[in-house]
Design a protein around this motif. Structure first.
Motif, PDB file in Angstrom:
ATOM      1  N   HIS A  46       0.839  -1.199   0.000  1.00  0.00           N
ATOM      2  CA  HIS A  46       0.000   0.000   0.000  1.00  0.00           C
ATOM      3  C   HIS A  46       0.873   1.248   0.000  1.00  0.00           C
ATOM      4  N   HIS A  93       4.731  -5.019   1.694  1.00  0.00           N
ATOM      5  CA  HIS A  93       4.688  -6.425   2.098  1.00  0.00           C
ATOM      6  C   HIS A  93       5.820  -7.164   1.404  1.00  0.00           C
ATOM      7  N   GLU A 144       0.559  -3.655   9.707  1.00  0.00           N
ATOM      8  CA  GLU A 144      -0.870  -3.950   9.912  1.00  0.00           C
ATOM      9  C   GLU A 144      -1.131  -5.380  10.362  1.00  0.00           C
TER      10      GLU A 144
HETATM   11 ZN    ZN Z   1      -1.689  -5.266   3.422  1.00  0.00          ZN
END
Ligand code: ZN
Ligand code: S2G
Length: 465
Positions: A377, A384, A423
């Motif tokens: 993101h 990631h 996250e």
């Molecule tokens: Zn994610």
């Protein structure tokens, strides 16, 4: 599990909570003793399925008195081992607490039990011509209680924030068996510490979320999606800056050519563009009229003229919006079979190019034999990193090699002020590196807070702290 009771835990719970459904069947122990991670074998002694707050309170009171370790479990889609029970704990599943308790059209809030699935909240909002904006690939099985415990983010944080920003109230059972009603849906409440925000992101270590009151918002405007091919991270950031200035972005995601290779193979997708590019972007934006589409095309053209864009397509209808999103949302499942060792990193957006450049150099230096797939993101600086297990390598060797990479990855992340978990949470798998994320003083404070809410230490021991 030092100084915890696991043998005899089920007998103690059956005596204290005769109404509680307590399952010890091997298949349920295996399925409910884990999340999406595959680095620890599930080994709970039992799985409890409470169906009311009262049953949760009784369960916690007994566990606290008997020092029975409890592992809260929602949709079991976690990615840091936070819901793994590998040491004879009792799993507390919220599968039987799935009621929608209230909806108020004036407050625009919905109150649900912890076991309600994320997609069910999205659907309820839709039927009321409202919108629940937290969205990610596992929303069809993740539960609200787990979303709160991990402060789940997803693909539209850029516009709507994370789960934290949607929570208007929480009902939580503490380690003392008390029920706390935090904030009760109020917009304003300056009456002391907002305990709600301690439980959000606490990964089941401070208390059990049993109900949540969530804010719903205006339904989104009609939107369009562009899938763009980019030559490098500096160009990608220029595209981000340009599109963010010109359009009302709701998402700005990226993935590499390796990610594209696997998601195409995994989902049988065609080439999205004629040009093979090193990096790809999914940009979603409000597009209620032709004026916004014209502005998007003008912005696109400007990026092409600047040589920031190599190629791109824009959706022409809702079906194509869904098709383009599959290239990004399908990556995780397409590489899950390896399995991947995941690092979920965040830096300030401005540091993304430098960080990725230095990470590429680090990977080339210490593990040139490993294949790494990047996606994430850009709009909130969350990247990631997925290291794919080489086919012939034992899982244990792969994990220890990946730990070596993590040591250096987290040192680099910390050196530029980033987070070792953006996250997915610390859970079980990232716990050895908590000191990369926080100072000793911060960790001491966190432990102090844990001792207040969970004095017997029964909630998710071995996770986070
Ligand atoms: Zn994610
Ligand atoms: C994403 C989902 C899980 C993964 O796709 O944004 O947060 O594979 C992830 O890392």
């Amino acid at each position: 599990m030092v100084n915890f009771k696991t043998s005899g835990a089920t007998d103690a719970l059956r005596r204290a909570c005769p109404e509680l459904r307590l399952v010890t069947e091997a298949g349920v122990l295996a399925s409910h003793g884990r999340d999406w991670t595959r680095f620890r074998e599930p080994a709970p002694c039992a799985v409890a399925f409470p169906k009311s707050v009262q049953q949760v309170c009784e369960l916690v009171a007994c566990a606290s008195a008997e020092r029975i370790p409890l592992v809260p479990s929602g949709g079991r889609t976690g990615l840091s081992g936070g819901a793994v029970a590998a040491h004879g704990e009792v799993v507390v599943s919220f599968d039987r607490m799935r009621r929608v308790l209230d909806f108020d059209p004036i407050d625009r809030t919905v109150t649900v039990e912890a076991g309600v699935v994320t997609a069910a909240v999205q659907e309820l909002a839709r039927t009321r011509n409202l919108y629940y904006p937290v969205s990610f690939a596992s929303e069809g099985s993740s539960q609200i209680g787990g979303n709160v415990a991990t402060n789940a983010g997803g693909i539209r944080v850029l516009r709507y924030g994370l789960t934290r920003e949607q929570v208007a109230g929480l009902k939580v059972v503490t380690g003392r068996g008390e029920v706390l009603e935090c904030n009760r849906g109020l917009v304003k409440n300056a009456s002391g510490y907002d305990l709600r925000h301690l439980f959000i992101g606490s990964e089941g270590t401070l208390g059990l979320v049993v109900e949540a009151t969530l804010r719903l918002t205006d339904p989104p405007l009609p939107s369009k999606v562009m899938l763009l091919g980019v030559g490098g991270m500096d160009a990608l950031m220029n595209v981000f800056d340009t599109l963010r200035a010109d359009l009302a972005l709701t998402a700005f995601e990226f993935f590499t050519d390796r990610a594209l290779h696997y998601v195409r193979a995994g989902l049988g997708l065609p080439k999205p563009l004629d040009t093979a590019c090193p990096l790809y972007v999914i940009a979603e934006f409000d597009c209620p009229t032709g004026a916004e589409e014209d502005r998007a095309m003008a912005s696109f053209e400007r990026c092409v003229q600047q040589n920031w864009l190599l190629d791109g397509v824009i959706s022409q209808n809702d079906r194509q919006v869904a098709e383009l999103w599959r290239y990004r949302e399908g990556i995780s499942e397409s590489i899950s079979h390896f399995p991947p060792y995941k690092n979920d990193l965040s830096v300030t957006i401005s540091r993304v190019p430098e960080f990725l450049q230095r990470m590429d150099e680090l990977v080339d230096e210490i593990c040139p034999d490993f294949e790494v797939v990047w996606y994430g993101h850009i709009g909130d600086g969350n990247l990631h990193m997925n290291i794919l297990k080489p086919g012939a390598m034992e899982l244990s060797e792969f994990e220890s090699r990946s730990h070596e990479i993590s040591e250096k990855t987290y040192a680099l992340t910390q050196s530029i002020g980033g987070s070792i978990s953006a996250e997915h949470g610390i859970g079980l798998l990232k716990r050895p590196w908590l000191n990369r994320a926080h100072s000793a003083a911060e960790i001491e404070m966190m432990q102090g807070i844990k001792n207040v809410f969970d004095p017997a230490g029964i909630f998710n021991p071995g996770k986070l702290l």
